[in-house]
Design a protein around this motif. Sequence first.
Motif, mmCIF file in Angstrom:
data_model
loop_
_atom_site.group_PDB
_atom_site.id
_atom_site.type_symbol
_atom_site.label_atom_id
_atom_site.label_comp_id
_atom_site.label_asym_id
_atom_site.label_seq_id
_atom_site.Cartn_x
_atom_site.Cartn_y
_atom_site.Cartn_z
ATOM 1 N N ASP A 12 0.820 -1.211 0.000
ATOM 2 C CA ASP A 12 0.000 0.000 0.000
ATOM 3 C C ASP A 12 0.855 1.262 0.000
ATOM 4 O O ASP A 12 0.475 2.279 -0.580
ATOM 5 N N SER A 13 2.009 1.224 0.646
ATOM 6 C CA SER A 13 2.836 2.429 0.729
ATOM 7 C C SER A 13 3.776 2.593 -0.460
ATOM 8 O O SER A 13 4.278 3.683 -0.696
ATOM 9 N N HIS A 14 4.032 1.557 -1.223
ATOM 10 C CA HIS A 14 4.915 1.621 -2.393
ATOM 11 C C HIS A 14 4.110 1.314 -3.655
ATOM 12 O O HIS A 14 4.341 0.316 -4.314
ATOM 13 N N HIS A 15 3.193 2.176 -3.983
ATOM 14 C CA HIS A 15 2.290 1.924 -5.105
ATOM 15 C C HIS A 15 2.335 3.111 -6.080
ATOM 16 O O HIS A 15 1.595 4.074 -5.907
ATOM 17 N N PRO A 16 3.168 3.042 -7.131
ATOM 18 C CA PRO A 16 3.200 4.144 -8.101
ATOM 19 C C PRO A 16 1.907 4.212 -8.914
ATOM 20 O O PRO A 16 1.182 3.217 -9.047
ATOM 21 N N ASP A 20 -1.657 1.444 -11.375
ATOM 22 C CA ASP A 20 -3.117 1.419 -11.476
ATOM 23 C C ASP A 20 -3.565 1.214 -12.915
ATOM 24 O O ASP A 20 -4.515 0.471 -13.178
ATOM 25 N N TYR A 21 -2.889 1.866 -13.842
ATOM 26 C CA TYR A 21 -3.234 1.693 -15.259
ATOM 27 C C TYR A 21 -2.932 0.272 -15.723
ATOM 28 O O TYR A 21 -3.678 -0.307 -16.521
ATOM 29 N N LEU A 22 -1.855 -0.289 -15.209
ATOM 30 C CA LEU A 22 -1.524 -1.677 -15.518
ATOM 31 C C LEU A 22 -2.579 -2.620 -14.951
ATOM 32 O O LEU A 22 -2.973 -3.590 -15.603
ATOM 33 N N GLY A 131 -4.436 0.329 -5.083
ATOM 34 C CA GLY A 131 -3.839 1.588 -5.495
ATOM 35 C C GLY A 131 -4.753 2.777 -5.288
ATOM 36 O O GLY A 131 -5.837 2.682 -4.699
ATOM 37 N N LYS A 132 -4.294 3.916 -5.776
ATOM 38 C CA LYS A 132 -4.989 5.180 -5.543
ATOM 39 C C LYS A 132 -6.311 5.269 -6.304
ATOM 40 O O LYS A 132 -7.312 5.748 -5.781
ATOM 41 N N TYR A 133 -6.309 4.854 -7.552
ATOM 42 C CA TYR A 133 -7.507 4.958 -8.386
ATOM 43 C C TYR A 133 -8.283 3.643 -8.326
ATOM 44 O O TYR A 133 -8.237 2.832 -9.248
ATOM 45 N N SER A 134 -8.996 3.444 -7.235
ATOM 46 C CA SER A 134 -9.720 2.195 -7.045
ATOM 47 C C SER A 134 -10.922 2.421 -6.138
ATOM 48 O O SER A 134 -10.985 3.405 -5.397
#
Length: 148
Positions: A12-16, A20-22, A131-134
Amino acid sequence: MNLIHKIEHWGDSHHPQWIDYLRIALGILILVKGMSFVGDLDGVGALVQQVNYKLYIWGGVHYIVFAQIVGGLFLIFGFQTRLAAAVLLPILFGAVFFVNITNGFSFLNSELWLSIIVFIFLIVFLIMGSGKYSLDNLMDKPGYSRKI
């Protein structure tokens, strides 16, 4: 904190952002493969004929189709990503080691390479999460009320 919580926290803390697009692209690919599996009735019929119409094969076929369609949608929207990856991993394990390997390890066996890549990405998302966009991130924000 046990090992699973440590892995989840690290993921959760190392999520570029590009991951998310992948995740979305992987979900679309898995959803399309599930839909094509539904549309290939001749292939499913040949699979069932090889094992003499045993009941557990039909259960396995339904599990694969359901898991690919629902798991693909879950990956696209980022909803329960780790659970979706865990449910899809046995399917991809079977695709890599039991289905596609019969054609051999060659550069020209594109289905085998695609299965290996998807298998590796599922392991990545099992560790890294949504990730962030979820939807998972949206539902964890303060102020989001879960009305049932």
